[in-house]
Write an enzyme that holds these catalytic residues in place. Sequence first.
Site, PDB file in Angstrom:
ATOM      1  N   LYS A 196      45.843  31.436  32.662  1.00 12.83           N
ATOM      2  CA  LYS A 196      46.691  31.727  33.821  1.00 12.83           C
ATOM      3  C   LYS A 196      45.836  31.738  35.074  1.00 12.83           C
ATOM      4  O   LYS A 196      45.166  32.717  35.380  1.00 12.83           O
ATOM      5  CB  LYS A 196      47.408  33.077  33.697  1.00 12.83           C
ATOM      6  CG  LYS A 196      48.554  33.209  34.725  1.00 12.83           C
ATOM      7  CD  LYS A 196      48.960  34.630  34.983  1.00 12.83           C
ATOM      8  CE  LYS A 196      48.246  35.228  36.170  1.00 12.83           C
ATOM      9  NZ  LYS A 196      48.538  34.540  37.468  1.00 12.83           N
ATOM     10  N   THR A 251      38.741  44.568  40.762  1.00 11.37           N
ATOM     11  CA  THR A 251      38.472  45.715  39.912  1.00 11.37           C
ATOM     12  C   THR A 251      39.764  46.421  39.514  1.00 11.37           C
ATOM     13  O   THR A 251      39.932  46.849  38.363  1.00 11.37           O
ATOM     14  CB  THR A 251      37.534  46.692  40.637  1.00 11.37           C
ATOM     15  OG1 THR A 251      36.321  46.021  40.962  1.00 11.37           O
ATOM     16  CG2 THR A 251      37.214  47.898  39.777  1.00 11.37           C
ATOM     17  N   GLU A 272      34.964  40.257  34.662  1.00  7.04           N
ATOM     18  CA  GLU A 272      34.030  39.926  35.743  1.00  7.04           C
ATOM     19  C   GLU A 272      34.758  40.274  37.027  1.00  7.04           C
ATOM     20  O   GLU A 272      35.724  39.601  37.399  1.00  7.04           O
ATOM     21  CB  GLU A 272      33.627  38.448  35.683  1.00  7.04           C
ATOM     22  CG  GLU A 272      32.394  38.127  36.519  1.00  7.04           C
ATOM     23  CD  GLU A 272      32.710  37.864  37.987  1.00  7.04           C
ATOM     24  OE1 GLU A 272      32.506  38.799  38.809  1.00  7.04           O
ATOM     25  OE2 GLU A 272      33.138  36.763  38.304  1.00  7.04           O
ATOM     26  N   CYS A 307      32.756  36.958  44.914  1.00  7.55           N
ATOM     27  CA  CYS A 307      32.368  38.262  44.374  1.00  7.55           C
ATOM     28  C   CYS A 307      30.870  38.488  44.525  1.00  7.55           C
ATOM     29  O   CYS A 307      30.407  39.630  44.546  1.00  7.55           O
ATOM     30  CB  CYS A 307      32.786  38.389  42.919  1.00  7.55           C
ATOM     31  SG  CYS A 307      32.262  37.021  41.873  1.00  7.55           S
ATOM     32  N   GLU A 405      34.436  46.257  49.084  1.00  3.60           N
ATOM     33  CA  GLU A 405      34.387  44.796  48.997  1.00  3.60           C
ATOM     34  C   GLU A 405      35.502  44.206  49.861  1.00  3.60           C
ATOM     35  O   GLU A 405      36.684  44.280  49.515  1.00  3.60           O
ATOM     36  CB  GLU A 405      34.545  44.313  47.556  1.00  3.60           C
ATOM     37  CG  GLU A 405      34.391  42.803  47.451  1.00  3.60           C
ATOM     38  CD  GLU A 405      34.662  42.253  46.067  1.00  3.60           C
ATOM     39  OE1 GLU A 405      34.028  41.251  45.689  1.00  3.60           O
ATOM     40  OE2 GLU A 405      35.509  42.830  45.355  1.00  3.60           O
TER      41      GLU A 405
END
Length: 501
Positions: A196, A251, A272, A307, A405
Amino acid sequence: MSTRKPAPATKDDWLSLLRSVRLPQGMWVDGAWTGARSGATSPLTSPRDGQVIAHTPAADEDDIDAIVKSANKAFLSGVWSRLEPRERGEVLIRWADLLEEHRDEMALLVALEMGKPVTDAWSIELRTTINLIRWYGELADKLIDESPRGRGKALAVVTREPLGVIAAITPWNFPMTLSTFKVPAALIAGNSVVLKPASQSSLSMLRAAELAHQAGVPAGVLQVVTGSGPVTGAALGRHPGIATLTFTGSTEVGKQLLTYAGESNAKPVWLELGGKSPNIIFPDAPDMAEAIRTAAWAISFNSGQMCTAGSRLIVHESIRDEVVAGVVEHLSALRIGDPLDPATQFGPLASRRHRDEVLAEITKGIQSPAKLVLGCDQALDRPGWFVEPAVFVDVDPDSRLAQHEIFGPVLSVLTFSDEAEAIAIANNTDYGLGSAVWTSDLSRAHRLSRSIDAGMVWVNCFEEGDSSVPFGGRKLSGHGADKSVHGLEKFTALKMTWIAL
């Protein structure tokens, strides 16, 4: 192997290709294009101009149930899982060759769906994708099982077996690269895969799956489904027929997938996730000009949507002004423009929503004690989702700018006075994915490499590597590894056979 030809040279060349390219016509299921059973679709908007370029099926729980069962049927049939490893590898190599043959088309799809400059899509994203698929194809028949020695009355054999149906959920920022971090490894291990991709950047991997089928991947072995995370992704996470789920993304979503696994069949979930990578420059960097140029690239490549982006530039106090001035000069000189123009170096952000989120973070930074020395919190006045790179100095290591982030072209500059302080600042984050150290002192390079709490450390470079080395992090950046031989471990199960002699 296909002969490589150069990329189209002008914007007109790419626009001409755009007029002739055929966009995928649904999900890739059982070797054919298909829609959602409900008929529901979602618009796919190109960030280059904000225009809807396709409508992709919105798969629901019933769709996913049927697709997973089809993938499991293909697995149990042995049409792929019991094929000789060498034959599986040859199929992947043919797939890589077909992607090379269609490289222009694939790069165009990536540029259209997520706004990556087409030259980067062609030269970097497609290069990595093709090389990694070919590498796993060449590896397929070179893996060996174990037979521990020293047992006179028994023979012990340790083998690795495919798990069954693997679900892979991948993000929008590198739609092909991050999918092929997972898919070819799962395939050469003998699994069936349901992929997906992100709903806003699914076109390239849909087309790639069609090419995989042309290369010889049997129907049902590689399925590509489309739909939203809360519906389609959740259905994969909860489905008891999924043996393992591998995910690259935020996350928050990674944590939710762990919950879905616990609510269903306790499937392993390999994550990840995000990052807030420290990029540390010492005064003895072997090439200060290269360190500065790379620091600018590390926050501007892919419009900062990585990332591993070098979003925390940690600089020795004696060289701060020099480094900041150089980074600002490089970022100011970037050519911002249409991703279909080969001259463009910096494209739009991937969506209106994400652009607005990045601008909101810049506004918060302006309201903090930090000082903005480049950029602003306003969108560029042009079609598409464009922002300028932003650079903040005098950033507090505990502030939101240094901890959150942003996933955009926003650089936080922090200073240190000695090695111990540099390490402390680098490790002052919940993330642990990438990091970099610039120094001519070999001992210092080794000390920091051991001391930085991250899965990857680059010395006198940034974001380097190849198919043979793992990619992965620790802490809130996730666990497990993609790429390399280690990338196979999560897609196989160990079996011990003990034979009494």
